[in-house]
Write a protein that holds these residues in place. Structure first.
Motif, PDB file in Angstrom:
ATOM      1  N   ILE A  15       0.830  -1.205   0.000  1.00 41.33           N
ATOM      2  CA  ILE A  15       0.000   0.000   0.000  1.00 41.33           C
ATOM      3  C   ILE A  15       0.876   1.272   0.000  1.00 41.33           C
ATOM      4  N   ASP A  16       0.432   2.248  -0.756  1.00 40.31           N
ATOM      5  CA  ASP A  16       1.116   3.548  -0.853  1.00 40.31           C
ATOM      6  C   ASP A  16       2.405   3.545  -1.674  1.00 40.31           C
ATOM      7  N   HIS A  17       2.732   2.442  -2.307  1.00 38.49           N
ATOM      8  CA  HIS A  17       3.956   2.443  -3.092  1.00 38.49           C
ATOM      9  C   HIS A  17       3.749   3.042  -4.483  1.00 38.49           C
ATOM     10  N   GLY A  18       2.479   3.369  -4.810  1.00 39.43           N
ATOM     11  CA  GLY A  18       2.264   4.161  -6.016  1.00 39.43           C
ATOM     12  C   GLY A  18       1.502   3.495  -7.153  1.00 39.43           C
ATOM     13  N   LYS A  19       0.776   2.414  -6.865  1.00 44.47           N
ATOM     14  CA  LYS A  19       0.038   1.717  -7.921  1.00 44.47           C
ATOM     15  C   LYS A  19      -0.930   2.635  -8.656  1.00 44.47           C
ATOM     16  N   SER A  20      -1.774   3.306  -7.888  1.00 43.15           N
ATOM     17  CA  SER A  20      -2.807   4.106  -8.542  1.00 43.15           C
ATOM     18  C   SER A  20      -2.192   5.282  -9.291  1.00 43.15           C
ATOM     19  N   THR A  21      -1.136   5.836  -8.760  1.00 34.89           N
ATOM     20  CA  THR A  21      -0.464   6.943  -9.429  1.00 34.89           C
ATOM     21  C   THR A  21       0.161   6.466 -10.744  1.00 34.89           C
ATOM     22  N   LEU A  22       0.753   5.289 -10.721  1.00 30.82           N
ATOM     23  CA  LEU A  22       1.318   4.743 -11.950  1.00 30.82           C
ATOM     24  C   LEU A  22       0.201   4.482 -12.962  1.00 30.82           C
ATOM     25  N   ASN A 133       9.896   2.548  -7.790  1.00 30.69           N
ATOM     26  CA  ASN A 133       9.143   3.795  -7.964  1.00 30.69           C
ATOM     27  C   ASN A 133       9.647   4.877  -7.008  1.00 30.69           C
ATOM     28  N   LYS A 134       9.236   6.088  -7.243  1.00 29.89           N
ATOM     29  CA  LYS A 134       9.533   7.254  -6.394  1.00 29.89           C
ATOM     30  C   LYS A 134      11.026   7.582  -6.337  1.00 29.89           C
ATOM     31  N   VAL A 135      11.723   7.339  -7.454  1.00 25.82           N
ATOM     32  CA  VAL A 135      13.151   7.645  -7.445  1.00 25.82           C
ATOM     33  C   VAL A 135      13.408   9.150  -7.403  1.00 25.82           C
ATOM     34  N   ASP A 136      12.343   9.947  -7.580  1.00 26.79           N
ATOM     35  CA  ASP A 136      12.498  11.401  -7.468  1.00 26.79           C
ATOM     36  C   ASP A 136      12.672  11.842  -6.016  1.00 26.79           C
ATOM     37  N   LEU A 137      12.319  10.979  -5.079  1.00 22.06           N
ATOM     38  CA  LEU A 137      12.419  11.371  -3.667  1.00 22.06           C
ATOM     39  C   LEU A 137      13.880  11.492  -3.246  1.00 22.06           C
ATOM     40  N   SER A 164       9.583   7.257 -11.761  1.00 22.30           N
ATOM     41  CA  SER A 164       8.800   8.075 -10.848  1.00 22.30           C
ATOM     42  C   SER A 164       7.399   8.173 -11.439  1.00 22.30           C
ATOM     43  N   ALA A 165       6.449   7.561 -10.753  1.00 15.86           N
ATOM     44  CA  ALA A 165       5.073   7.612 -11.233  1.00 15.86           C
ATOM     45  C   ALA A 165       4.554   9.033 -11.121  1.00 15.86           C
ATOM     46  N   LYS A 166       5.182   9.798 -10.265  1.00  9.24           N
ATOM     47  CA  LYS A 166       4.736  11.167 -10.074  1.00  9.24           C
ATOM     48  C   LYS A 166       5.170  12.070 -11.230  1.00  9.24           C
TER      49      LYS A 166
HETATM   50  P1  GDP Z   1      -1.152   2.910  -3.937  1.00 11.59           P
HETATM   51  O1  GDP Z   1      -1.663   2.737  -2.535  1.00 11.59           O
HETATM   52  O2  GDP Z   1      -0.086   1.921  -4.243  1.00 11.59           O
HETATM   53  O3  GDP Z   1      -2.236   2.971  -4.971  1.00 11.59           O
HETATM   54  O4  GDP Z   1      -0.381   4.319  -3.945  1.00 11.59           O
HETATM   55  P2  GDP Z   1      -0.830   5.726  -4.526  1.00 11.59           P
HETATM   56  O5  GDP Z   1      -0.718   5.751  -6.004  1.00 11.59           O
HETATM   57  O6  GDP Z   1      -2.126   6.088  -3.923  1.00 11.59           O
HETATM   58  O7  GDP Z   1       0.358   6.636  -3.980  1.00 11.59           O
HETATM   59  C1  GDP Z   1       0.601   6.828  -2.609  1.00 11.59           C
HETATM   60  C2  GDP Z   1       1.287   8.171  -2.397  1.00 11.59           C
HETATM   61  O8  GDP Z   1       2.588   8.174  -2.986  1.00 11.59           O
HETATM   62  C3  GDP Z   1       0.517   9.325  -3.031  1.00 11.59           C
HETATM   63  O9  GDP Z   1       0.599  10.423  -2.159  1.00 11.59           O
HETATM   64  C4  GDP Z   1       1.301   9.588  -4.313  1.00 11.59           C
HETATM   65  O10 GDP Z   1       1.206  10.934  -4.725  1.00 11.59           O
HETATM   66  C5  GDP Z   1       2.729   9.253  -3.906  1.00 11.59           C
HETATM   67  N1  GDP Z   1       3.540   8.821  -5.041  1.00 11.59           N
HETATM   68  C6  GDP Z   1       3.250   7.852  -5.929  1.00 11.59           C
HETATM   69  N2  GDP Z   1       4.256   7.724  -6.829  1.00 11.59           N
HETATM   70  C7  GDP Z   1       5.199   8.654  -6.500  1.00 11.59           C
HETATM   71  C8  GDP Z   1       6.478   9.002  -7.040  1.00 11.59           C
HETATM   72  O11 GDP Z   1       6.972   8.471  -8.025  1.00 11.59           O
HETATM   73  N3  GDP Z   1       7.168   9.990  -6.394  1.00 11.59           N
HETATM   74  C9  GDP Z   1       6.686  10.602  -5.304  1.00 11.59           C
HETATM   75  N4  GDP Z   1       7.433  11.570  -4.752  1.00 11.59           N
HETATM   76  N5  GDP Z   1       5.494  10.299  -4.771  1.00 11.59           N
HETATM   77  C10 GDP Z   1       4.749   9.325  -5.352  1.00 11.59           C
END
Ligand code: GDP
Ligand code: MG
Length: 603
Positions: A15-22, A133-137, A164-166
């Motif tokens: 959870i929160d690793h970025g699935k929905s954002t990707l 994911n999130k290599v921009d952090l 970076s899905a973001k």
């Molecule tokens: P899910 O629970 O796997 O569906 O995760 P979400 O897509 O809801 O993302 C969880 C949080 O991580 C959100 O606040 C996103 O904006 C953030 N996030 C997702 N991908 C990235 C990324 O590549 N970089 C950064 N900095 N934040 C990200």
């Protein structure tokens, strides 16, 4: 489209690793959705999902992607939830795919559901593409995380793609990787039809809408279908694919993912995991279905107003269509009247069902304290015959004197945590009757601790406590292991000398006295003073272990305020308090609804 240009895949992650954002980025890159229409986490379309920022249901969406070489591919993406309660959604989604993107947060690293999801995908023989994911952090530590992924999957660390899905960095390369690594669907469009139902929703106008993956054969609009497990027959009135909404098509053939509508009013006819074939020229055998999920947590769900009983039944029927893991059967409680004993996968699942009953169906419900399912060995005096009784409602526990042994579910728990918190976690697990199994370092900082724990000890607030003793860093995954004998007793609560079924609980003998005392005390606070004195007692068998008295008086007791951090059980309590303060008549005593959850506030 030709099947060689189809890719069916899902995104799995903790959870929160970025699935929905990707998923959002993929929708954007493939032009499935315009920037203007893009909201964050577009696929999370239920209100509840948006508010909580979590994905509850799996979603499917079809995208078109043209490569630099000018070849156009069709992607069917299935987005999945990540919470431990919803593992069953993930396993369904996986069945419809040939490949999985395993997403890992480059700062957090591998977490409990990263591992469990990876295993689910391996079991289904899917091609797994690990993605960082999130290599921009700025706090990302990609090299270390890549090493631990190599350890987990055998994928060379240097080959693991970083995105970076973001920001969208790396997403185009990922699309190419999906094309190159995920195998196209195999299957023969000329064979008898075999389509697997991987989800279905109830639409009040159209009836049951089935989401299916076609493995063999071709389904045309108007064809007569047969549902192999339920033996039901319907015409395929509308077929389509899932863009952001439904888009009609005339044909679904081997390799395709789409929806089917057929004036199916009875929701139980479209079981997830069932195979759809043709009425004429049917397939010989069905696709092996999904592992049947078993509910682990049970609670009484009763309408506040007894008149709503049938409405509650039909609401539960509808929710069950979306949710094969939800079970319910009618129960009667002397305190709460007619209602249902509902089985859930876990507390989050329970919370979500309760909220949906409230929001989507406008039902005002009372729930009792959740419990696990026990097995009780009863021996008749003078008789060697021993039978096992299944108890998922504490009030149905056999008489104290008749019980020979009680068995409770144990789970194997994997907890992943930075090493500095190992001590705290071990202490927590010991307090919860946990049995230490082993510990293993995933990288230089993170440890995977394994414990065997009674499920009953983790269903309430374990997760919240785990988070608080690890400053939010620990993650948990667990799976059912076996039933084990434990020294458990039923704690009966008597109000005004009458046992109240909805208040009894099953506890470990070592904790029974303490829980009994605290519970009696809590109830004393919750039950308003009546015109006469009301004794409150807790007993084990005939033996009273605690007693409190609500003095006779008329004045109202002011409700206690909660402060501090909001744990899940507190949210449950608050939720309960929000509801109208309706009273239930128990004998001559008026008991407020929140008293039925009093045990949750016993620490
Ligand atoms: P899910 O629970 O796997 O569906 O995760 P979400 O897509 O809801 O993302 C969880 C949080 O991580 C959100 O606040 C996103 O904006 C953030 N996030 C997702 N991908 C990235 C990324 O590549 N970089 C950064 N900095 N934040 C990200
Ligand atoms: Mg999500």
């Amino acid at each position: 489209i030709d099947a060689s240009h189809i890719r069916n895949f899902c995104i799995i992650a903790h959870i929160d690793h970025g699935k929905s954002t990707l998923a959002d980025r993929l929708l954007e890159r493939t032009g499935t959705i315009s920037d203007r229409d893009l909201q964050e986490q577009t696929l999370d379309d239920m209100d509840l999902e948006r508010e909580r920022g979590i994905t509850i249901k799996s979603h499917a969406v079809r995208m078109q992607h043209t490569t630099d070489a000018g070849e156009t591919y069709t992607f069917n993406l299935i987005d999945t939830p990540g919470h431990v309660d919803f593992t069953y959604e993930v396993s369904r989604a996986l069945k419809a795919c040939e490949g999985a993107i395993l997403l890992v947060d480059a700062a957090q690293g591998i977490e409990a559901q990263t591992i469990s999801n990876a295993y689910l995908a391996l079991e289904q023989d899917l091609e797994i593409i690990p993605v960082m994911n999130k290599v921009d952090l700025p706090v990302a530590r990609p090299d270390q995380v890549a090493m631990s992924l190599e350890e987990l999957l055998g994928e060379p660390a240097e080959d693991i793609i970083k995105i970076s899905a973001k920001t969208g960095e790396g997403v185009d390369e990922l699309l190419d990787l999906v094309i190159n690594r995920v195998p196209p669907p195999t299957g023969d469009p000329d064979k008898p039809l075999k389509a697997l139902i991987f989800d279905s929703i109830y639409d009040s106008y159209r009836g049951s809408v089935v989401y299916a993956r076609v493995f063999d054969g071709t389904l045309n609009k108007g064809d007569a279908m047969r549902f192999m497990a339920t033996h039901q027959e319907y015409d395929a009135e509308e077929l389509g694919v899932l863009r952001l909404g439904r888009q009609k098509v005339d044909t679904l053939k081997a390799g395709d993912v789409g929806y089917i509508i057929g004036s199916i009013k009875d929701v139980s006819h479209t079981r997830v995991g069932d195979t759809i074939t043709h009425k004429h020229n049917p397939a010989n055998e069905a696709i092996p279905g999904f592992k049947k999920v078993k509910p682990m947590v049970f609670s009484g769900v009763h309408p506040s107003d007894t008149e709503d009983f049938e409405d509650l039944r039909s609401a539960l029927d509808k929710l069950q269509l979306n949710d094969a893991s939800l079970t319910f059967e009618p129960e009667t409680s002397t305190a709460l009247g007619f209602g249902f004993r509902v089985g859930f996968l876990g507390l989050l699942h329970m919370e979500i069902i309760q909220e949906r009953l409230d929001r989507e169906f406008g039902l005002d419900i009372i729930t009792t304290v959740p419990n696990v399912e026990y097995r009780v060995r009863v021996s008749e005096p003078g008789d060697d015959d021993q039978e096992l009784v299944i108890v998922n409602n504490p009030s149905e526990m056999p008489h104290y004197g008749d019980i020979d042994a009680v068995f409770e579910p144990f789970v194997k728990a994997d907890i992943i945590v930075p090493s500095e918190y190992i001590g705290n976690i071990m202490q927590l697990c010991e307090n919860r009757r946990g049995v230490y199994v082993n510990q293993r370092y995933l990288d230089t900082e993170r440890v995977n601790l394994q414990y065997e724990l009674p499920l009953a000890e983790i269903v309430f607030d374990f997760y919240d406590t785990l988070k608080s003793v690890s400053r939010g860093y620990a993650s948990l995954d667990y799976e059912f292991m076996e039933y084990r004998e434990s020294d458990l007793v039923k704690l009966t609560v008597l109000i005004d000398k009458d046992p109240v079924d909805a208040l009894s609980t099953i506890v470990h003998r070592d904790k029974a006295y303490e829980v009994g005392r605290k519970l009696a005390k809590k109830l004393k606070e919750k039950i308003p003073k009546q015109l006469f004195e009301v004794p409150i007692q807790a007993s084990i068998g005939r033996r009273v272990v605690a007693r409190e008295t609500v003095k006779a008086q008329r004045k109202d007791v002011t409700a206690k305020c909660y402060g501090g951090d909001i744990t899940r059980k507190r949210k449950l309590l608050e939720k309960q308090k929000e509801g109208k303060k309706r009273m239930k008549q128990v004998g001559d005593v008026e008991v407020p609804q929140e008293a039925f959850l009093a045990i949750l506030s016993v620490d």
